[in-house]
Design an enzyme around this catalytic site. Sequence first.
Site, PDB file in Angstrom:
ATOM      1  N   ARG A  29      41.948  41.952  50.907  1.00 57.92           N
ATOM      2  CA  ARG A  29      43.419  41.937  50.922  1.00 57.92           C
ATOM      3  C   ARG A  29      43.984  41.947  52.345  1.00 57.92           C
ATOM      4  O   ARG A  29      44.918  41.187  52.637  1.00 57.92           O
ATOM      5  CB  ARG A  29      43.967  43.109  50.106  1.00 57.92           C
ATOM      6  CG  ARG A  29      43.860  42.903  48.599  1.00 57.92           C
ATOM      7  CD  ARG A  29      44.225  44.166  47.849  1.00 57.92           C
ATOM      8  NE  ARG A  29      43.320  45.262  48.189  1.00 57.92           N
ATOM      9  CZ  ARG A  29      43.559  46.538  47.930  1.00 57.92           C
ATOM     10  NH1 ARG A  29      44.686  46.888  47.328  1.00 57.92           N
ATOM     11  NH2 ARG A  29      42.680  47.471  48.253  1.00 57.92           N
ATOM     12  N   ASN A  47      45.107  43.886  44.141  1.00 58.27           N
ATOM     13  CA  ASN A  47      43.937  43.951  43.265  1.00 58.27           C
ATOM     14  C   ASN A  47      44.397  44.084  41.826  1.00 58.27           C
ATOM     15  O   ASN A  47      45.359  44.797  41.537  1.00 58.27           O
ATOM     16  CB  ASN A  47      43.064  45.165  43.607  1.00 58.27           C
ATOM     17  CG  ASN A  47      42.138  44.905  44.769  1.00 58.27           C
ATOM     18  OD1 ASN A  47      41.997  43.776  45.229  1.00 58.27           O
ATOM     19  ND2 ASN A  47      41.504  45.953  45.268  1.00 58.27           N
TER      20      ASN A  47
END
Length: 811
Positions: A29, A47
């Site tokens: 990320r 996520n």
Amino acid sequence: MSWKIQKRASLRLGILLLVSGCVQGIGFRPFVYQLAQNMGLSGSVKNTCCGVEIKLFTTIEIAEHFCHRLKTECPALAYIDQIQWQSCTFQEKTGRFQILVSDNDEKAINRVTSAQWQIRQAIAIPADLALCQACLAELTDSNNRRGGYPFINCTQCGPRFSIIMAMPYGRSRTTMTNFLLCQQCQAEYKNPTNRRFHAEPIACAKCGPSIWLKDNKNNVITGQTKALINQCCKWLAAGKILAVKGIGGFQLTCDATNSNAINRLRQRKHRPVKPLAIMMRDLNQATQFFNLTLVEQQHLSGSSAPIVLLAKKQLVSKQPLLADELAPDQAFIGVMLAYSPLHWLLLKQFGQPLVMTSGNVSGAPICTDNDQAENVLSNLVDGWLLHNRAIVHRCDDSVVKIIVGKPRLIRRARGYVPNMIKLPSTLGTHNDVVLALGADLKNTFCLTTAGKAVLSTHNGDLSHPDCFHALHADIANLQTLLGVKPKAVAVDLHPDYFSSRLGIQIAKTTQLPLIKIQHHHGHLAACLAENKVIPKQPILGIILDGLGYGDDGSFWGGELLLGDYHQYQRVAHLKPFPLLGGDKANSQPWRNLIALLAQAGCWRTLSKSDSALYVLKQLNTAETQLLLQMTDIFPQTSSVGRLLDAVAALLAIAPGQLSYEGEAAMKLEAMALSHHSRINDYYPFTVYRNQEYWLLDTTTIWPKMMTELSQGISKPELAAKFQLSLVKGLKALVIKLLEQDQLRFTEVALSGGVFQNQLILSELIAELSALGLMVYSHSQVPSNDGGIALGQAAIALAKIREKPYKSDFNK
């Protein structure tokens, strides 16, 4: 790549990217955030239970370029399997890109579409990662706030699988959820430009786990980390044995240069000669003891940080020397580097290598819980080094052996589990979920999902009740973690395997199809699946191992099978001989020697001769005579593993009773490795055909070996000569098969525990390659029974796609 958006490159659209693969727990990320910032994109990333979800407000053309960079520039520890495109509503048009909170609630999981659910099944659970160089630099910096902190980590290192409780991977779903972040750690955790952004195990001395000591008088010792590490080192220097709580479980440690301490550890653990692994601080220390190849250096210092088997001949002169008691009569010593900051601090302070072996009583699973370890290991250790970060998933240390320049996994566990193995494209779909139970020795089980296989961690010998119970629990845990439910169960054909009985019970309880798979077909399929082979014609499998239940009720172990995932044909094998005493022959090599000598017709002559070898005189007892009279009642075997045991018995290097599985064969390999280059003639294995199969016959070899032994030819030379002769015999057998018009093959797969033998594997690969054959062998999964569940799963996937399919319950 696919998408549901009309391709109008100039139009700015809301685009949803669903990314699957190993994209959680490795800094993916933050990478996405920085890439979006670099490209000036607005949107978000988070996520989810399906992987990573990215929303972009941009054109199709730019989004395609973004996806290209995602794949080509993603973090080294990540990989992308699939990017699925969808249109989406998009309200943020300010040019900002955000990292959103992960979907952690059940409502979010229940909202996923069928397409997203398929991606969820493909999501990779991150494995535990060894201490990275950036964290090591901070660990050794006294001015850093994490200097000397034994639980330092970031997105590129630290525990993952061992602490995860549920997916998606997030702090609240790990055992770190009980440690509330301090203000400084919270700031790092929320900063997308920090390498600890959403590093879920993030902690420091203010807010994270801590260590303490306990001696064998139940005295608890607390204090600063440095003082506690110093106390551990004083105990170790005094020859004491400690239990250390590691990443995936407890380990037993003592000074690797102290023979007395090692002998005490062996005595307490009832482990008289089985090799003990050692841990070194870092690669620099390892190179002070061993001349390492580049491949060995890479695997020792890699993120998986396995035990690497290093040849003793690579040892360099150093004082103090490693104790001989580490691996008596072996050619290799298992070495690993400190893969956690706690290990590193201990090794740094102690200054010398440490024994680091599994923290368990013999045969049982390693301990993971503090109270359990204090109870179970109380008679083995003099003290405990404990911490309060809980371990969810038990993980032994992985073991790797470098053969023919490639890493060969002997035990697949920490650092590799639960990494997914991509299956050949013809095996299964997203909906084909199979549970394969493996074998009883070196057990692992396998779950397939979304065209990939997940092998469990090493479970050990299922004859130990604790290992069996742990297997049952681990199956349920991994199914929950992956979010899958099997549609079929695969088991070994052996009717008395604990794993098979459990699989039958699961299949009956859940009303699932049961698929019984012959042991050596499972080995063949494991090798093919690992190498992603899609057979266009039958492939010859050379499967050499200890024992596997055969179709004819005998015990196979020296097999040449022609087949693929769907079916196989036994075309050749080692000439069978009786297992004198049944199962006892698996742990008493002398029984196999007697059986083979009697089969060759030379036992009676030699045992009565005045010139009979001493080892045979010792075996010429009333028990032996009784066994030979009862030959017809014992099962037959074609096992190459038992054949090697017999040779070790003849050379008097095998004990009367093995103390661990594979002991005799490993000693035979060690003895041969120092002399194999001197061999230029070979024993003549006989190759012939009976009514059904081609046979490899040892009958003519035994009298020649005994004659040479009585003439004073060295045992190392005879050990090398026999193993090289075995390779020549197998080559001759393959040539005979190639000459048969009805047998057509150009590829060979090598599998089975015997191929852990460096000499046999390397020489057979060379001999078969010289014949123009394509040779496949194992690397990602063990060639021994630790990898067989992968083959069982591959066969089951092939069978459930056949129409119609019938369950094996009635077979």
